[in-house]
Scaffold this active site. Sequence first.
Site, PDB file in Angstrom:
ATOM      1  N   PHE A 153       0.849  -1.201   0.000  1.00  0.00           N
ATOM      2  CA  PHE A 153       0.000   0.000   0.000  1.00  0.00           C
ATOM      3  C   PHE A 153       0.875   1.238   0.000  1.00  0.00           C
ATOM      4  O   PHE A 153       0.579   2.235   0.632  1.00  0.00           O
ATOM      5  CB  PHE A 153      -0.931  -0.020   1.220  1.00  0.00           C
ATOM      6  CG  PHE A 153      -1.844  -1.210   1.236  1.00  0.00           C
ATOM      7  CD1 PHE A 153      -1.465  -2.378   1.883  1.00  0.00           C
ATOM      8  CD2 PHE A 153      -3.052  -1.196   0.551  1.00  0.00           C
ATOM      9  CE1 PHE A 153      -2.288  -3.498   1.883  1.00  0.00           C
ATOM     10  CE2 PHE A 153      -3.885  -2.308   0.537  1.00  0.00           C
ATOM     11  CZ  PHE A 153      -3.498  -3.469   1.200  1.00  0.00           C
ATOM     12  N   GLY A 261      -4.000  10.175 -11.318  1.00  0.00           N
ATOM     13  CA  GLY A 261      -3.100   9.534 -12.282  1.00  0.00           C
ATOM     14  C   GLY A 261      -2.253   8.519 -11.547  1.00  0.00           C
ATOM     15  O   GLY A 261      -2.686   7.972 -10.532  1.00  0.00           O
ATOM     16  N   CYS A 264      -1.009   3.268 -10.377  1.00  0.00           N
ATOM     17  CA  CYS A 264      -1.868   2.338  -9.621  1.00  0.00           C
ATOM     18  C   CYS A 264      -3.359   2.556  -9.821  1.00  0.00           C
ATOM     19  O   CYS A 264      -4.051   1.665 -10.315  1.00  0.00           O
ATOM     20  CB  CYS A 264      -1.511   2.424  -8.144  1.00  0.00           C
ATOM     21  SG  CYS A 264       0.157   1.874  -7.830  1.00  0.00           S
ATOM     22  N   LYS A 267      -4.733   1.805 -13.291  1.00  0.00           N
ATOM     23  CA  LYS A 267      -4.548   0.369 -13.611  1.00  0.00           C
ATOM     24  C   LYS A 267      -5.461  -0.490 -12.755  1.00  0.00           C
ATOM     25  O   LYS A 267      -6.158  -1.375 -13.251  1.00  0.00           O
ATOM     26  CB  LYS A 267      -3.079   0.011 -13.361  1.00  0.00           C
ATOM     27  CG  LYS A 267      -2.740  -1.460 -13.348  1.00  0.00           C
ATOM     28  CD  LYS A 267      -1.227  -1.685 -13.238  1.00  0.00           C
ATOM     29  CE  LYS A 267      -0.677  -1.369 -11.867  1.00  0.00           C
ATOM     30  NZ  LYS A 267      -1.040  -2.353 -10.840  1.00  0.00           N
ATOM     31  N   LYS A 324       1.568  13.676  -9.322  1.00  0.00           N
ATOM     32  CA  LYS A 324       1.337  14.278  -8.008  1.00  0.00           C
ATOM     33  C   LYS A 324       2.667  14.804  -7.526  1.00  0.00           C
ATOM     34  O   LYS A 324       3.724  14.512  -8.101  1.00  0.00           O
ATOM     35  CB  LYS A 324       0.766  13.274  -7.010  1.00  0.00           C
ATOM     36  CG  LYS A 324       1.738  12.180  -6.640  1.00  0.00           C
ATOM     37  CD  LYS A 324       1.186  11.358  -5.493  1.00  0.00           C
ATOM     38  CE  LYS A 324       2.238  10.461  -4.893  1.00  0.00           C
ATOM     39  NZ  LYS A 324       1.777   9.746  -3.717  1.00  0.00           N
ATOM     40  N   ARG A 331       3.463   8.717 -15.158  1.00  0.00           N
ATOM     41  CA  ARG A 331       2.550   7.695 -15.694  1.00  0.00           C
ATOM     42  C   ARG A 331       1.099   8.083 -15.456  1.00  0.00           C
ATOM     43  O   ARG A 331       0.719   8.389 -14.316  1.00  0.00           O
ATOM     44  CB  ARG A 331       2.861   6.329 -15.071  1.00  0.00           C
ATOM     45  CG  ARG A 331       4.119   5.672 -15.617  1.00  0.00           C
ATOM     46  CD  ARG A 331       4.449   4.369 -14.917  1.00  0.00           C
ATOM     47  NE  ARG A 331       4.904   4.627 -13.543  1.00  0.00           N
ATOM     48  CZ  ARG A 331       5.269   3.631 -12.732  1.00  0.00           C
ATOM     49  NH1 ARG A 331       5.184   2.370 -13.124  1.00  0.00           N
ATOM     50  NH2 ARG A 331       5.690   3.902 -11.513  1.00  0.00           N
TER      51      ARG A 331
HETATM   52  C1  UDX Z   1      -1.832   4.919  -4.484  1.00  0.00           C
HETATM   53  C2  UDX Z   1      -2.354   4.454  -3.136  1.00  0.00           C
HETATM   54  O1  UDX Z   1      -2.490   5.597  -2.280  1.00  0.00           O
HETATM   55  C3  UDX Z   1      -1.364   3.472  -2.507  1.00  0.00           C
HETATM   56  O2  UDX Z   1      -1.881   2.985  -1.293  1.00  0.00           O
HETATM   57  C4  UDX Z   1      -1.156   2.311  -3.482  1.00  0.00           C
HETATM   58  O3  UDX Z   1      -0.221   1.378  -2.971  1.00  0.00           O
HETATM   59  C5  UDX Z   1      -0.649   2.832  -4.810  1.00  0.00           C
HETATM   60  O4  UDX Z   1      -1.566   3.798  -5.346  1.00  0.00           O
HETATM   61  P1  UDX Z   1      -0.078   6.625  -5.412  1.00  0.00           P
HETATM   62  O5  UDX Z   1      -0.660   6.217  -6.738  1.00  0.00           O
HETATM   63  O6  UDX Z   1       1.386   6.661  -5.246  1.00  0.00           O
HETATM   64  O7  UDX Z   1      -0.643   5.627  -4.249  1.00  0.00           O
HETATM   65  O8  UDX Z   1      -0.588   8.095  -5.121  1.00  0.00           O
HETATM   66  P2  UDX Z   1      -1.717   8.756  -4.228  1.00  0.00           P
HETATM   67  O9  UDX Z   1      -1.067   9.632  -3.253  1.00  0.00           O
HETATM   68  O10 UDX Z   1      -2.662   7.732  -3.740  1.00  0.00           O
HETATM   69  O11 UDX Z   1      -2.472   9.684  -5.329  1.00  0.00           O
HETATM   70  C6  UDX Z   1      -3.028   9.020  -6.450  1.00  0.00           C
HETATM   71  C7  UDX Z   1      -3.639  10.109  -7.350  1.00  0.00           C
HETATM   72  O12 UDX Z   1      -4.768  10.709  -6.712  1.00  0.00           O
HETATM   73  C8  UDX Z   1      -2.675  11.237  -7.699  1.00  0.00           C
HETATM   74  O13 UDX Z   1      -2.867  11.597  -9.049  1.00  0.00           O
HETATM   75  C9  UDX Z   1      -3.116  12.358  -6.777  1.00  0.00           C
HETATM   76  O14 UDX Z   1      -2.849  13.650  -7.309  1.00  0.00           O
HETATM   77  C10 UDX Z   1      -4.621  12.117  -6.710  1.00  0.00           C
HETATM   78  N1  UDX Z   1      -5.237  12.638  -5.491  1.00  0.00           N
HETATM   79  C11 UDX Z   1      -4.893  12.088  -4.293  1.00  0.00           C
HETATM   80  C12 UDX Z   1      -6.183  13.653  -5.587  1.00  0.00           C
HETATM   81  O15 UDX Z   1      -6.482  14.143  -6.680  1.00  0.00           O
HETATM   82  N2  UDX Z   1      -6.784  14.101  -4.456  1.00  0.00           N
HETATM   83  C13 UDX Z   1      -6.475  13.597  -3.221  1.00  0.00           C
HETATM   84  O16 UDX Z   1      -7.040  14.058  -2.230  1.00  0.00           O
HETATM   85  C14 UDX Z   1      -5.487  12.563  -3.137  1.00  0.00           C
END
Ligand code: UDX
Length: 435
Positions: A153, A261, A264, A267, A324, A331
């Site tokens: 996670f 984006g 994860c 996908k 982010k 990606r």
């Molecule tokens: C995610 C899950 O959080 C993690 O537990 C899993 O193992 C992998 O996928 P990650 O993809 O690294 O992690 O990024 P995350 O911080 O979850 O953000 C995912 C996307 O959501 C980003 O594009 C981020 O900008 C967006 N996001 C996140 C929002 O738009 N608003 C939010 O409040 C939080």
Amino acid sequence: MAKRIAVVGTGYVGLVTSVGLSDFGNYVVGVDINTRIVEKLNSGTATIYEHGLEEYLQRNLKTQRLSFTTDIDAALKAAEIVFIAVGTPPKEDGSADLTQIERVVHSIADNLDAFQVIITKSTVPVGTNRWIERELTARAPGKEFAVVSNPEFLREGKAVQDFFHPDRVVLGCESEKAREYLEDVYRALNLIHVPFVWCNLETAELIKYASNAFLATKITYINQMANLAEAVGADIHTVARSMGMDGRISPKFLHPGPGYGGSCFPKDTRAIASTGDEFGVDMSIIKEVIAANEIQKERVAERLAFLTGPLKGKTVCLLGLAFKAETDDVRESPAITIVQRLLEQGATVNAHDPEAAHNFKALFGDRVTCFDTEFEALAGAEALLIVTEWNEYRNLDLARAREVMTGNVIYDTRNVLDSEKATSLGFVYAGIGRV
Ligand code: UDX
């Protein structure tokens, strides 16, 4: 008791896992097919951008508990435990491509001798670990092994922190002997009272998808609420803050933006929807989330054109290209869709990103001009588009931006700028869901 571990795959999950497990005192060999990556890692250079990773890598290389190799057979022969941490990218139809998993499973079967615990760390469709069990039984008859599902996670940008301080460890494990091995491997987490969830293989696999798909749903939900807030004159910050005060909702993951984006959420949502189709189960909520997220990304260029007038011949500056902040990963970044639309409409695109520019240029080449500083990217721009919430943009010198830009439009898709300050400087400022 320390275990001898092979981690196959040194990407974002595999490398953090190798470094983390060796820091727990285990003997870890990281395996990759790419010689250049293996050489860089053995020299102490981290091949992915993750805060704190390189220090842990160097520290554990020095203790001789950690090394990297391309020789998968030797690593597998010597290991008591094998972590599978290779990629499972989406296929055209959205289902997960398991060719890398299959290749590793066949190598494991070829080298299986004494009892071995095979742990799937990669995110794999529900039922995959059961398939691995069947495949190993068929290809290594009579050999003793146990298959475990141990989904991760980790969030990009916080992967090291998340590895050492997870909210929970999920272990799909149906063998008592394997359970003893796992309690050894993860003893350090047990000692800091991290909860362990023991369950069967399918449950562990589904926990991963159910969690990620829920987070993607939560983000899409607040994005749609932000769009509505804009239309009715409500302030999404106050809406989200007030929602978050309800313990059942929690304030996290309620930040509206240009769409999610990363490697994860896109996908995993497509994969779990595909699993629903495979089993004939309605997954319409997730399918709507997938569609709504695409709309959210498309909406950015549409709304910018509304603010600036036709984009043809105009120069637009994007601040932020990564999907982010705190990562160099582009990606499925919303910036990809946004830039494609801007270029299609004849705009000139300048950009800046403190970490991700090199990865973005690999996709767009000279169709986008990336600059080393925000103000070089802003020079001559008629509009400023904030796409990634890097901290340095939160304190952008708006007066200086106004001087170097030719236009006065700001579209802040992450709500990181001070709208009153921007307006006082003569900018036409638009955020997401802000009044
Ligand atoms: C995610 C899950 O959080 C993690 O537990 C899993 O193992 C992998 O996928 P990650 O993809 O690294 O992690 O990024 P995350 O911080 O979850 O953000 C995912 C996307 O959501 C980003 O594009 C981020 O900008 C967006 N996001 C996140 C929002 O738009 N608003 C939010 O409040 C939080």
